[in-house]
Every structure is written in C-alpha cells, then in structure tokens.
Design an enzyme around this catalytic site. Structure first.
Site, mmCIF file in Angstrom:
data_model
loop_
_atom_site.group_PDB
_atom_site.id
_atom_site.type_symbol
_atom_site.label_atom_id
_atom_site.label_comp_id
_atom_site.label_asym_id
_atom_site.label_seq_id
_atom_site.Cartn_x
_atom_site.Cartn_y
_atom_site.Cartn_z
ATOM 1 C CB CYS A 27 -0.931 -0.019 1.203
ATOM 2 S SG CYS A 27 -0.085 -0.202 2.763
ATOM 3 N N PRO A 28 0.355 2.393 -0.399
ATOM 4 C CG PRO A 28 -1.066 4.105 -1.109
ATOM 5 C CD PRO A 28 -1.017 2.628 -0.877
ATOM 6 C CB THR B 249 9.048 -4.481 -1.779
ATOM 7 O OG1 THR B 249 7.686 -4.821 -2.094
ATOM 8 C CG2 THR B 249 9.828 -5.735 -1.467
ATOM 9 N NE ARG C 174 7.915 5.510 -1.612
ATOM 10 C CZ ARG C 174 8.243 4.879 -2.745
ATOM 11 N NH1 ARG C 174 8.685 3.637 -2.698
ATOM 12 N NH2 ARG C 174 8.139 5.489 -3.910
ATOM 13 C CD GLU D 149 14.447 4.298 0.855
ATOM 14 O OE1 GLU D 149 13.951 3.225 1.244
ATOM 15 O OE2 GLU D 149 14.396 4.685 -0.331
ATOM 16 C CG HIS E 172 14.056 2.161 -2.998
ATOM 17 N ND1 HIS E 172 13.442 3.125 -2.240
ATOM 18 C CD2 HIS E 172 13.189 1.890 -4.001
ATOM 19 C CE1 HIS E 172 12.270 3.417 -2.763
ATOM 20 N NE2 HIS E 172 12.086 2.678 -3.836
HETATM 21 P P1 NAD Z 1 -1.249 1.247 -6.457
HETATM 22 O O1 NAD Z 1 -1.680 2.660 -6.244
HETATM 23 O O2 NAD Z 1 -1.546 0.577 -7.747
HETATM 24 O O3 NAD Z 1 -1.858 0.312 -5.301
HETATM 25 C C1 NAD Z 1 -1.875 0.677 -3.954
HETATM 26 C C2 NAD Z 1 -3.054 -0.037 -3.313
HETATM 27 O O4 NAD Z 1 -2.986 0.192 -1.901
HETATM 28 C C3 NAD Z 1 -4.433 0.468 -3.797
HETATM 29 O O5 NAD Z 1 -5.226 -0.636 -4.225
HETATM 30 C C4 NAD Z 1 -5.015 1.137 -2.562
HETATM 31 O O6 NAD Z 1 -6.440 1.009 -2.488
HETATM 32 C C5 NAD Z 1 -4.340 0.341 -1.458
HETATM 33 N N1 NAD Z 1 -4.371 1.002 -0.159
HETATM 34 C C6 NAD Z 1 -4.446 2.321 0.141
HETATM 35 N N2 NAD Z 1 -4.473 2.487 1.466
HETATM 36 C C7 NAD Z 1 -4.414 1.240 2.021
HETATM 37 C C8 NAD Z 1 -4.419 0.762 3.359
HETATM 38 N N3 NAD Z 1 -4.499 1.588 4.393
HETATM 39 N N4 NAD Z 1 -4.341 -0.576 3.547
HETATM 40 C C9 NAD Z 1 -4.276 -1.428 2.504
HETATM 41 N N5 NAD Z 1 -4.278 -1.028 1.223
HETATM 42 C C10 NAD Z 1 -4.344 0.302 0.981
HETATM 43 O O7 NAD Z 1 0.315 1.243 -6.149
HETATM 44 P P2 NAD Z 1 1.383 0.177 -6.677
HETATM 45 O O8 NAD Z 1 1.882 0.612 -8.011
HETATM 46 O O9 NAD Z 1 0.858 -1.187 -6.483
HETATM 47 O O10 NAD Z 1 2.561 0.460 -5.634
HETATM 48 C C11 NAD Z 1 2.456 0.075 -4.271
HETATM 49 C C12 NAD Z 1 3.593 0.705 -3.515
HETATM 50 O O11 NAD Z 1 4.838 0.118 -3.938
HETATM 51 C C13 NAD Z 1 3.797 2.195 -3.841
HETATM 52 O O12 NAD Z 1 2.961 2.988 -3.057
HETATM 53 C C14 NAD Z 1 5.230 2.405 -3.555
HETATM 54 O O13 NAD Z 1 5.324 2.847 -2.211
HETATM 55 C C15 NAD Z 1 5.875 1.034 -3.685
HETATM 56 N N6 NAD Z 1 6.884 0.931 -4.742
HETATM 57 C C16 NAD Z 1 8.122 0.472 -4.395
HETATM 58 C C17 NAD Z 1 9.108 0.331 -5.364
HETATM 59 C C18 NAD Z 1 10.482 -0.210 -5.034
HETATM 60 O O14 NAD Z 1 11.393 -0.143 -5.868
HETATM 61 N N7 NAD Z 1 10.686 -0.778 -3.847
HETATM 62 C C19 NAD Z 1 8.829 0.690 -6.688
HETATM 63 C C20 NAD Z 1 7.545 1.143 -7.006
HETATM 64 C C21 NAD Z 1 6.577 1.267 -6.027
#
Ligand code: NAD
Length: 334
Positions: free
Chosen positions: A205-206, A232, A234, A263, A295
């Site tokens: 989740c974000p 993976t 935030r 980080e 990351h």
């Molecule tokens: P996305 O916006 O497609 O999906 C996020 C989901 O989280 C949504 O379905 C939303 O409804 C849900 N959500 C919101 N609040 C929530 C809560 N309190 N509890 C549970 N679910 C909740 O985002 P994504 O593209 O799937 O990315 C997810 C996360 O991955 C990003 O927010 C980012 O932090 C992280 N990310 C990490 C890397 C990395 O290299 N490690 C790279 C890209 C993204």
C-alpha cells in the site's frame, strides 16, 4: 529541451539516452542529488530530471526558477520530495512516472520471500567459505501456507497471483477490493484477521498519513509468532524500532526489506568504507534472519525502459507546449 539529470547512476544514463535517441533533447548527467548545495548546476537548463531522494523544496525551487528551469520531470511515481505549492508559485511544472512495471517490484518481493525462507543468503556465504553443513538452513514449503497481501493495487495484485500460483492460501486487505483477485482465488478480509492468520505478510500500500507505521507494536502483537514480514513498499509503513523488538523476542521469524524509514542518507550510495551512523539500521544488519536490499525492487530492464520512456514523454510535451501527460499539481488526490 536542455535537461539537467540529477542523481545519475550509469543505468539511468543508459536508459534515458536510449529513450532520447529519436527525440533529440540535450541531456546533461550529474551524479549529485539535487539540493540547495547543487541546484546551481541546473542554471541555464530548461528542466531538471530527479529521483526519489532528490530534494526540491522551496529554496531549491526558487534557485531552479532563477536559473530558467520550467519543468521538474520526476523519474519515479512518488512526489513527496517536491514542494508542489512552491513550484506552482514560480510557474515550474511537475510531472512524474505514475506506473511502470509492477512485475519488477512483485518479482523482487518473491525473491526476498524465497531467499529468506530457504536461507539462500546464508547458504551462499557458507558455501563460498567451504562450509557445506545444512544446520540452520531449514525452510518450509510455501504451498499450503497463508500469505497476507496488504494493498492489492498494481503490485499487490501481481504478488497475490504469484503466491496463488505457488499454492499459498492468499488473504488480502485493501479499502478498495478487486473482484478479479477474488475470482482468482484470494480472500479479502479485515486487516486484523489478515495479521493474525498469515504466515507471510507483505506490504503493497502507499505511504500516507493513514498508513504511516501501519505495522506498529500493536499490529506486530497480532501476528503469529515466527511470521515472515516483507516490505518493498515504503519504509515508514513499518515502525522499525518495534520491528527490532519483535526480532529480538523471536516474534518476527524472518524479515525482508527493500525500503527503510531513514533510507535517504544510506541507499544509492557506496558507504562501504564509512561507519554507519544509523544505529537502528546497523542493528537490523546484525540479524541472520533479516535480508535487506537497498530500494532495488524497481531495477529491471523493463521497468527502467518504461520509466525512461514516460519521463521523455513528459519532457516532449513540455518542449512542445502541450499538456503534460502525467502532471502533478497541488490539486492531485491519490
Ligand atoms: P497502487 O496505487 O496501484 O496500489 C496501492 C493499493 O494500496 C491500492 O489498491 C489502494 O487502495 C491500497 N491502499 C491504500 N491504502 C491502504 C491501506 N491503508 N491498507 C491497505 N491497502 C491500501 O500502487 P502500486 O503501483 O501497487 O505500488 C504500491 C507501492 O509500492 C507504492 O505505493 C510504492 O510505495 C511502492 N513501490 C516500491 C518500489 C520499489 O522499488 N521498492 C517501486 C515502485 C513502487
């Protein structure tokens, strides 16, 4: 457009140059992070291209404006590092890459799970030292275990489907459940039930004010003893100090992280000849059942290509006076 690219690593240069081949912008690559100390490097440039740990606060934005900059092109999805109000005040547009390969992050998540479960990080080091004992390397079959996926957006969906493919029972929690995932075999449940019933918990989740320290001492207390926790997403989704306590007591059995709350002062740099000043992070590194990558989950050819193409689409639009395809403004709502 004349673009100053900050926080450049060799792979950024490769993929941005490739995406720019037919477009003809003038890209200048700088290694340092954008900050008040380095913003003067961008004087005379039409745009800056920045990444997750660059800093575009009010002071930097004023310096960029004074130097003639009219676009901040983020080569990432998050934009918490940009003072959007300050950018709007001086007329600098901001654009980002909202989505690229969800598979890159999902597959890295699985990599952490499998490596931790089968102690591959320990086996690798042992075998290289000529130690072929198996003691301490005992894992479990993923098939039949319960995996909890928190956040089933683009990345969480892919993770859930891979886990279903491995034969896991998949529990999911998301304020916006997705019917196609239910049809694929996952079961949406409450956060509390997911925490207490899962053998493996993975966060997708974000980071928002609501999800900050979503995994705190109370959430950890609900989890099964010996749980595998993977983040993976935030760093600040997890209260790292509470996680340290849970590791010391054995409540967390296995921990995989690609992100960490603090980080910005560590990741994307070679600090191998320095003393790490962050005691919490240094303590995390001492556990045999913790696997940390810096990351790295996004780092595939496919994701870097998609990031570079979308970044260049934003720059093209700004150069041609067209609306930015992926503009971010203060009016943005997640
Ligand atoms: P996305 O916006 O497609 O999906 C996020 C989901 O989280 C949504 O379905 C939303 O409804 C849900 N959500 C919101 N609040 C929530 C809560 N309190 N509890 C549970 N679910 C909740 O985002 P994504 O593209 O799937 O990315 C997810 C996360 O991955 C990003 O927010 C980012 O932090 C992280 N990310 C990490 C890397 C990395 O290299 N490690 C790279 C890209 C993204």
């Amino acid at each position: 457009m004349k673009v100053a690219v900050f926080s450049t690593r060799p792979y950024d240069r490769t993929f941005l140059e490739q995406a720019n081949r037919q477009r003809g912008h003038e890209l200048h690559f700088f290694e340092p992070r954008l900050s008040a100390q380095t913003a003067s490097l961008a004087a005379g440039f039409d745009a800056v291209c920045i990444f997750v740990n660059d800093q575009a606060d009010g002071e930097v934005i004023q310096m960029l404006h004074d130097g003639g900059c009219r676009l901040i092109a983020l080569r990432c999805a998050g934009f918490n590092q940009v003072d959007l109000a300050a950018a709007e005040r001086v007329g600098i547009a901001v654009a980002r890459v909202p989505a690229y390969s969800p598979h890159a992050v999902a597959e890295h998540t699985l990599g952490l799970m499998l490596a931790l479960n089968r102690r591959i990080h320990r086996a690798f080091a042992r075998v290289r030292e000529g130690n072929f004992l198996l003691d301490g390397l005992l894992g479990f079959d993923m098939a039949g275990r319960t995996a909890g996926v928190i956040g089933t957006g683009r990345i969480g969906q892919v993770v859930a489907r891979i886990l279903l493919g491995l034969g896991c029972r998949v529990l999911a929690f998301d304020p916006k459940p997705d019917e196609t995932l239910t049809a694929a075999g996952a079961a949406y449940t409450s956060l509390e039930a997911l925490l207490s019933d899962s053998d493996i918990i993975t966060l997708h989740c974000p980071l928002t004010p609501d999800t900050h320290h979503l995994i705190d001492a109370a959430a950890l207390g609900r989890m099964k003893r010996g749980v595998m926790l993977i983040n993976t997403s935030r760093g600040a989704l997890v209260d790292t100090r509470a996680v340290l306590d849970a590791l010391k007591s054995g409540h967390i059995g296995l921990l995989g992280l690609d992100v960490y709350e603090e980080e910005a002062d560590l990741f994307f740099q070679d600090l191998s000849d320095r003393v790490i000043q962050d005691d919490v992070f240094a303590r995390l590194l001492t556990f045999p059942n913790v696997l940390i990558t810096s990351h790295q989950a996004f780092l595939t050819e496919d994701a870097l290509d998609a990031i570079a193409q979308t970044t260049m689409d934003n720059i093209d639009a700004a150069a041609n006076g067209k609306p930015l395809p992926h503009a971010v403004t203060t009016a943005y709502r997640a």
